[in-house]
Design a protein around this motif. Structure first.
Motif, short mmCIF file in Angstrom:
data_model
loop_
_atom_site.label_atom_id
_atom_site.label_comp_id
_atom_site.label_asym_id
_atom_site.label_seq_id
_atom_site.Cartn_x
_atom_site.Cartn_y
_atom_site.Cartn_z
N GLY A 359 0.83 -1.19 0.00
CA GLY A 359 0.00 0.00 0.00
C GLY A 359 0.87 1.25 0.00
O GLY A 359 2.03 1.22 -0.40
N GLN A 360 0.30 2.37 0.47
CA GLN A 360 1.07 3.58 0.61
C GLN A 360 1.76 3.59 1.97
O GLN A 360 1.22 3.11 2.96
N LEU A 361 2.97 4.14 2.02
CA LEU A 361 3.70 4.20 3.29
C LEU A 361 3.02 5.19 4.21
O LEU A 361 2.90 6.38 3.90
N ILE A 362 2.56 4.70 5.37
CA ILE A 362 1.84 5.52 6.33
C ILE A 362 2.58 5.49 7.65
O ILE A 362 2.93 4.42 8.16
N ALA A 363 2.84 6.65 8.23
CA ALA A 363 3.48 6.72 9.54
C ALA A 363 2.44 6.46 10.61
O ALA A 363 1.30 6.95 10.52
N PRO A 364 2.76 5.69 11.66
CA PRO A 364 1.80 5.44 12.72
C PRO A 364 1.48 6.72 13.47
O PRO A 364 2.35 7.56 13.70
N GLU A 365 0.22 6.85 13.86
CA GLU A 365 -0.23 8.08 14.52
C GLU A 365 0.50 8.26 15.85
O GLU A 365 0.53 7.37 16.69
N GLY A 366 1.09 9.45 16.03
CA GLY A 366 1.79 9.76 17.27
C GLY A 366 3.19 9.19 17.34
O GLY A 366 3.94 9.49 18.27
N LEU A 367 3.57 8.35 16.39
CA LEU A 367 4.90 7.76 16.38
C LEU A 367 5.58 8.14 15.06
O LEU A 367 5.08 8.96 14.31
#
Length: 546
Positions: A359-367
């Motif tokens: 998928g698309q590279l997504i940064a974890p929320e808050g991290l």
């Protein structure tokens, strides 16, 4: 029994013997090296190798390094049938077994060469390899001689028996004017019949080598090259750490220093690690949040700094894969994968296989995703190709052809953190171990609150890093099985077989890449010395089959 039946049985027996020979483990039964020294110091070396060859390799090679201006010329190779191999000049290791057959060549390396030839057919083979080494023997201030490693360390397969015979093109060696030594193996060396003969007395292993030093009186040869030092200096360097010398006070002090200093250093290191671990883990409370803003690489550096033995990177790579799954950057789906060529030959057409969908590279929320996770994602993305569906075999093939990217990932994964730096950041270090303790006691905490459930995906990531993933998954199933069953991402993260399969491929290739970046009194003859031999030319490391 009819003659036809007998002929059939005989044919089957021959086929069975041929197959058994082809699949026998590779062996180097005998390595016989003949060295003929010219008056100017050049040497014509002929190596006869009696071998058992299987189907797993494409070429043989001889490693020659540590050169002091010597060159390799006039390479010739032939086999047991008298077939002379074509000298192609520069050797290409990437060619196929068929393309290499009946061909030979050289690879020039930093301060050395690899002599290469195609192994051709399997079974019992005999290869005769001849080449010239220029200026092998040189003039020293008080005599002529050489210290040359004829068989390098890490030869695969190791020689079961080896012999080096050194003769003069004109004249002979005499005990009265020739001093000889051999190193790095168990064997003997003598001046006999006008020749110098060094021979093993037991099979060699990968750590063995065969280094021979010969010093003759001045005037016997007329070498074209001279050295500024004396032959005594050459001898002293080679005999250092050997068992040719009688023990002196200097030797005893040297041995004591070699033993005591490493042991002292080891004791200090163990104490520093023990003390740092004690500070990090004593009177530890649970820590429910995510330390270092989710920086898995930083946390793994701490864990490795507190290990007495080998560092661990497998759990780190598995945790990085789970992080990508937890954010939806990767998904696990079943797709039809065609069978390989060999499988198709026996009628298999393919099967449904669990693959990574990119998928698309997504940064974890808050991290945040650090450089390691970003690079791992890019590797998966490039390996998957345009359809963005990554199969395990695709990843393996891509990594084998993109070693520079694999090395780049390896250098990041293997980042280290000194104990001194760990101790300076002890507050955050204790948070890492506090989270580890919390996850180990997960059922005792009985965490089912909404704010905790929101962290469960990240808890799964960190449990993988800590090596307690199985226990934490079981605890979560006891506490809140509905959540794990209903959440698609959690189900993917619990797919242990698929995650481990992709991690294993990644880990193998990073280890392999790591994998690239490792000499030695009188001279009257007798038994060889296992130690010593320093200052040699030739040999070095490697050689054999590949």
């Amino acid at each position: 029994m009819t003659s036809t039946a007998i002929n059939r049985l005989w044919s089957l027996a021959l086929l069975w013997l041929a197959a058994a020979s082809a699949f026998a483990a590779p062996r180097l039964k005998d390595l016989d090296i003949n060295v003929v020294l010219s008056d100017n110091g050049d040497a014509r070396i002929t190596e006869v190798r009696q071998m058992t060859i299987d189907l797993s390799n494409t070429e043989c090679y001889i490693s020659i390094g540590n050169l002091k201006g010597q060159r390799i010329t006039d390479l010739e190779v032939s086999d047991e049938h008298g077939n002379k191999f074509e000298n192609v000049g520069h050797w290409d290791t990437k060619k196929t077994r068929i393309e290499k057959s009946y061909k030979c060549g050289l690879i020039e390396k930093d301060n050395g060469y690899e002599i290469c030839w195609g192994i051709g057919g399997s079974g019992e083979r005999v290869y005769t390899v001849s080449y010239t080494v220029t200026s092998l023997l040189r003039n020293y201030r008080d005599g002529d001689g050489f210290n040359w490693q004829f068989i390098a360390r890490k030869l695969k397969p190791s020689a079961e028996h080896a012999r080096v015979t050194i003769s003069r093109e004109e004249g002979s060696f005499e005990k009265s004017n020739t001093r000889v030594w051999s190193f790095n193996h168990e064997g003997t060396i003598h001046v006999v019949g006008g020749k110098v003969v060094a021979e093993t007395t037991k099979p060699m292993n990968e750590q063995d080598a065969m280094t021979v030093m010969v010093i003759v009186d001045s005037g016997i040869f007329h070498p074209s090259k001279s050295e500024s030092k004396s032959s005594e200096e050459l001898k002293e360097e080679a005999l250092k750490n050997s068992d040719y010398n009688n023990m002196s006070i200097k030797d005893i002090l040297y041995i004591l220093l070699v033993i005591v200093i490493p042991l002292l250093w080891l004791g200090i290191y163990v104490y520093r690690v023990w003390h740092s671990r004690r500070m990090a883990k004593s009177d530890l409370d649970w820590y429910r949040d995510i330390p270092y803003k989710g920086n898995l690489l930083r946390a793994n550096c701490i864990l490795n700094a507190h290990r007495y033995k080998k560092n661990d990177y497998k759990n780190l790579l598995s945790a990085a894969v789970l992080r990508l799954l937890s954010t939806g950057s990767l998904r696990i789906e079943e797709h039809f994968v065609e069978a390989g060529r060999l499988a198709r030959m026996v009628g298999r057409q393919g099967s449904m296989t669990q693959c990574f969908v990119i998928g698309q590279l997504i940064a974890p929320e808050g991290l945040f995703n650090n450089k390691m996770i970003t690079l791992l994602y890019k590797i998966f993305e490039d390996a998957a190709g345009p359809d963005r569906i990554l199969q395990p075999n695709e990843l393996k093939t891509w990594m084998s052809h993109n070693q520079d990217r694999v090395v780049e990932l390896m250098e990041i994964v293997m980042e280290k953190m000194p104990i001194k730096e760990v101790n300076k950041d002890m507050e955050n270090v204790r948070k890492v171990y506090g989270l580890q303790k919390f996850l180990k006691d997960f059922t005792l905490a009985n965490e089912r609150h909404v704010q905790e459930v929101a962290l469960w995906k990240e808890y799964l990531v960190w449990a993988e890093l800590f090596g307690i993933a199985k226990q934490v998954r079981q605890d979560m199933m006891r506490i809140n099985p509905e959540f794990l069953r209903m959440d698609n991402i959690c189900r993917a993260m619990l797919n242990d077989n698929t995650v481990k399969q992709f991690t294993a491929v990644t880990l193998y290739n990073t280890s392999k890449a790591e994998h690239s970046i490792n000499s030695r009194n009188s001279g009257g003859g007798g038994s060889s010395s296992y130690g010593g031999g320093g200052g040699f030319s030739g040999g070095g490391s490697g050689g054999g089959l590949r």
